[in-house]
Motif scaffolding. Structure first.
Motif, PDB file in Angstrom:
ATOM      1  N   GLU A 170       6.419   3.675  15.282  1.00 56.15           N
ATOM      2  CA  GLU A 170       5.238   4.523  15.495  1.00 56.15           C
ATOM      3  C   GLU A 170       5.108   5.574  14.400  1.00 56.15           C
ATOM      4  N   THR A 171       6.242   6.095  13.935  1.00 55.14           N
ATOM      5  CA  THR A 171       6.179   7.070  12.836  1.00 55.14           C
ATOM      6  C   THR A 171       6.266   6.373  11.474  1.00 55.14           C
ATOM      7  N   ALA A 172       6.832   5.166  11.447  1.00 55.65           N
ATOM      8  CA  ALA A 172       6.936   4.424  10.180  1.00 55.65           C
ATOM      9  C   ALA A 172       5.557   4.123   9.610  1.00 55.65           C
ATOM     10  N   LYS A 173       4.610   3.846  10.491  1.00 50.03           N
ATOM     11  CA  LYS A 173       3.283   3.451  10.016  1.00 50.03           C
ATOM     12  C   LYS A 173       2.640   4.556   9.163  1.00 50.03           C
ATOM     13  N   PRO A 174       2.467   5.781   9.680  1.00 54.94           N
ATOM     14  CA  PRO A 174       1.891   6.816   8.807  1.00 54.94           C
ATOM     15  C   PRO A 174       2.788   7.180   7.631  1.00 54.94           C
ATOM     16  N   LEU A 175       4.103   7.074   7.793  1.00 55.07           N
ATOM     17  CA  LEU A 175       4.995   7.393   6.658  1.00 55.07           C
ATOM     18  C   LEU A 175       4.781   6.411   5.507  1.00 55.07           C
ATOM     19  N   ASN A 176       4.588   5.130   5.833  1.00 56.41           N
ATOM     20  CA  ASN A 176       4.311   4.150   4.781  1.00 56.41           C
ATOM     21  C   ASN A 176       2.904   4.328   4.211  1.00 56.41           C
ATOM     22  N   GLU A 177       1.964   4.649   5.074  1.00 59.32           N
ATOM     23  CA  GLU A 177       0.586   4.824   4.587  1.00 59.32           C
ATOM     24  C   GLU A 177       0.470   6.050   3.677  1.00 59.32           C
ATOM     25  N   LEU A 178       1.273   7.072   3.962  1.00 55.04           N
ATOM     26  CA  LEU A 178       1.271   8.250   3.086  1.00 55.04           C
ATOM     27  C   LEU A 178       1.852   7.895   1.715  1.00 55.04           C
ATOM     28  N   ALA A 179       2.953   7.172   1.697  1.00 58.32           N
ATOM     29  CA  ALA A 179       3.550   6.748   0.417  1.00 58.32           C
ATOM     30  C   ALA A 179       2.571   5.859  -0.351  1.00 58.32           C
ATOM     31  N   GLU A 180       1.895   4.991   0.378  1.00 60.95           N
ATOM     32  CA  GLU A 180       0.918   4.100  -0.264  1.00 60.95           C
ATOM     33  C   GLU A 180      -0.201   4.904  -0.934  1.00 60.95           C
ATOM     34  N   ALA A 181      -0.747   5.881  -0.193  1.00 61.17           N
ATOM     35  CA  ALA A 181      -1.867   6.681  -0.720  1.00 61.17           C
ATOM     36  C   ALA A 181      -1.422   7.513  -1.926  1.00 61.17           C
TER      37      ALA A 181
ATOM     38  N   LEU B  42       1.483   7.089  -3.931  1.00 56.44           N
ATOM     39  CA  LEU B  42       2.243   6.469  -5.021  1.00 56.44           C
ATOM     40  C   LEU B  42       1.670   5.141  -5.498  1.00 56.44           C
ATOM     41  N   HIS B  43       0.950   4.438  -4.638  1.00 58.50           N
ATOM     42  CA  HIS B  43       0.539   3.075  -5.009  1.00 58.50           C
ATOM     43  C   HIS B  43      -0.971   2.902  -5.149  1.00 58.50           C
ATOM     44  N   ALA B  44      -1.755   3.667  -4.427  1.00 54.46           N
ATOM     45  CA  ALA B  44      -3.213   3.519  -4.497  1.00 54.46           C
ATOM     46  C   ALA B  44      -3.712   3.867  -5.900  1.00 54.46           C
ATOM     47  N   PRO B  45      -4.875   3.341  -6.284  1.00 57.38           N
ATOM     48  CA  PRO B  45      -5.438   3.692  -7.599  1.00 57.38           C
ATOM     49  C   PRO B  45      -5.519   5.210  -7.756  1.00 57.38           C
ATOM     50  N   ASN B  46      -5.241   5.688  -8.986  1.00 53.96           N
ATOM     51  CA  ASN B  46      -5.151   7.130  -9.208  1.00 53.96           C
ATOM     52  C   ASN B  46      -5.250   7.351 -10.720  1.00 53.96           C
ATOM     53  N   SER B  47      -5.833   8.453 -11.121  1.00 50.72           N
ATOM     54  CA  SER B  47      -5.874   8.741 -12.562  1.00 50.72           C
ATOM     55  C   SER B  47      -4.478   9.023 -13.121  1.00 50.72           C
ATOM     56  N   LEU B  48      -3.546   9.427 -12.254  1.00 48.60           N
ATOM     57  CA  LEU B  48      -2.144   9.562 -12.685  1.00 48.60           C
ATOM     58  C   LEU B  48      -1.495   8.188 -12.656  1.00 48.60           C
ATOM     59  N   PRO B  49      -0.865   7.777 -13.760  1.00 51.58           N
ATOM     60  CA  PRO B  49      -0.216   6.464 -13.758  1.00 51.58           C
ATOM     61  C   PRO B  49       0.811   6.336 -12.632  1.00 51.58           C
ATOM     62  N   GLN B  50       0.949   5.117 -12.148  1.00 50.13           N
ATOM     63  CA  GLN B  50       1.927   4.841 -11.091  1.00 50.13           C
ATOM     64  C   GLN B  50       3.334   5.289 -11.524  1.00 50.13           C
ATOM     65  N   ALA B  51       3.681   5.045 -12.785  1.00 52.94           N
ATOM     66  CA  ALA B  51       5.018   5.445 -13.277  1.00 52.94           C
ATOM     67  C   ALA B  51       5.208   6.957 -13.158  1.00 52.94           C
ATOM     68  N   ASP B  52       4.160   7.735 -13.494  1.00 52.21           N
ATOM     69  CA  ASP B  52       4.272   9.197 -13.419  1.00 52.21           C
ATOM     70  C   ASP B  52       4.509   9.651 -11.973  1.00 52.21           C
ATOM     71  N   ARG B  53       3.753   9.047 -11.057  1.00 54.66           N
ATOM     72  CA  ARG B  53       3.907   9.446  -9.652  1.00 54.66           C
ATOM     73  C   ARG B  53       5.293   9.086  -9.126  1.00 54.66           C
ATOM     74  N   GLU B  54       5.800   7.923  -9.521  1.00 53.28           N
ATOM     75  CA  GLU B  54       7.140   7.516  -9.080  1.00 53.28           C
ATOM     76  C   GLU B  54       8.215   8.387  -9.739  1.00 53.28           C
ATOM     77  N   LEU B  55       7.962   8.845 -10.963  1.00 57.78           N
ATOM     78  CA  LEU B  55       8.931   9.743 -11.614  1.00 57.78           C
ATOM     79  C   LEU B  55       8.976  11.092 -10.900  1.00 57.78           C
ATOM     80  N   ILE B  56       7.836  11.579 -10.435  1.00 58.36           N
ATOM     81  CA  ILE B  56       7.838  12.833  -9.654  1.00 58.36           C
ATOM     82  C   ILE B  56       8.663  12.635  -8.377  1.00 58.36           C
ATOM     83  N   ALA B  57       8.428  11.515  -7.694  1.00 55.77           N
ATOM     84  CA  ALA B  57       9.179  11.218  -6.458  1.00 55.77           C
ATOM     85  C   ALA B  57      10.682  11.123  -6.748  1.00 55.77           C
ATOM     86  N   THR B  58      11.015  10.466  -7.846  1.00 56.59           N
ATOM     87  CA  THR B  58      12.426  10.284  -8.224  1.00 56.59           C
ATOM     88  C   THR B  58      13.084  11.626  -8.545  1.00 56.59           C
ATOM     89  N   TYR B  59      12.346  12.445  -9.309  1.00 53.85           N
ATOM     90  CA  TYR B  59      12.923  13.721  -9.735  1.00 53.85           C
ATOM     91  C   TYR B  59      13.158  14.660  -8.542  1.00 53.85           C
TER      92      TYR B  59
END
Lengths: 187, 187
Positions: free
Chosen positions: A22-33, A35-52
């Motif tokens: 029940e909580t996994a669903k919004p947690l995955n949808e938040l990560a999707e929005a 880190l993965h959804a189209p964005n002017s910030l490259p996917q690599a940049d967003r994943e580097l922020i998450a990693t850092y």
């Protein structure tokens, strides 16, 4: 051993998510929005922020997973990911991403640490309001994911190779698609 | 003044959510699943965990909003909410909630601080695995919401009365329903 009875065959946040779909669903949808959804910030940049941020929070699972996804977006340049963690100001990344990492690192310590000067510095490198918003929320969100993964003491095997193949697949398919591996179908 | 251009008539997280509806949707659904959906933990207890963690993170908006919702679930006992923030061990709440607040406070500092003894103490007071999971995730989630609200320097007016009426409505109707006040209809 995890603090509560989690599925034994799943690692890190996947075990916690399978335990509580029940909580996994919004947690995955938040990560999707973020880190993965189209964005002017490259996917690599967003994943580097998450990693850092996950590195600053000392969360092995999240920094390894998102480091692997970032590397998958960067022609498998795992060394660059390591250099960002060690000293992002000296790494070969854009000045805009450096300015956003400064903001993300402030948010990791607490939201009130972000100053107008930090935001102006990001704007001077071309960051838009949405990109600044997303850098703040990615950092804030990983302050959650990291605490969730470590607060339950989930199983986090230390073989990096385990994370690399899954990182490539997640970079390609996204978080919601990958969650189908461990979440019940009806959600 | 907020760090980015947010809708001027909305307060706190509502302004950030209206600015970025794509992330607002899972953020509201997560709050709904954790704080408002049916649960063996009383709604008041879950809102008190959210309030206490927001207080530890010094987030005025979140501790006031969730304090108002908790009070609405407790026959308007705003004093009890204040006593929980000041010293929950001395407050008139269940021993189970006290044990879960100990875990939540550890998670607020970082997930690795939670010990097996903390979890055993909660179990000894009757906490189930799902309740322990939810206490960890509520605390982790408010480490995100608090940073989001303060990291963007959102507008947070200091009149508590503003928050009380909305707190009653949110306690009754939930987060997803309330978000319709400021999110576009098609989401």
């Amino acid at each position: 051993m995890p603090h509560i009875q989690l599925p034994k065959d799943l690692q890190g946040i996947r075990s916690a998510m399978a335990f509580r779909p029940e909580t996994a669903k919004p947690l995955n949808e938040l990560a999707e929005a973020l880190l993965h959804a189209p964005n002017s910030l490259p996917q690599a940049d967003r994943e580097l922020i998450a990693t850092y941020v996950s590195y600053l929070n000392d969360c092995y699972f999240c920094q390894t997973v998102h480091g692997a996804i970032a590397a998958a977006c960067l022609n498998d340049d795992h060394d660059l990911v390591k250099r960002v963690k060690a000293d992002f100001q000296a790494a070969e990344i854009s000045d805009k991403l450096k300015a956003l990492l400064v903001i993300a690192a402030k948010v990791q310590k607490g939201g009130k640490n972000v100053t107008s000067d930090d935001v102006q510095a990001a704007r001077a490198q071309g960051a838009t309001d949405t990109e600044i918003h997303d850098a703040v929320l990615i950092s804030a969100a990983f302050c959650m994911y990291n605490r969730y993964v470590d607060g339950l003491d989930t199983w986090q095997p230390r073989e990096e190779s385990l994370y690399r193949e899954r990182g490539k697949k997640t970079a390609r398919e996204g978080y919601v698609e990958m969650s189908k591996e461990y979440l019940p179908r009806q959600l």
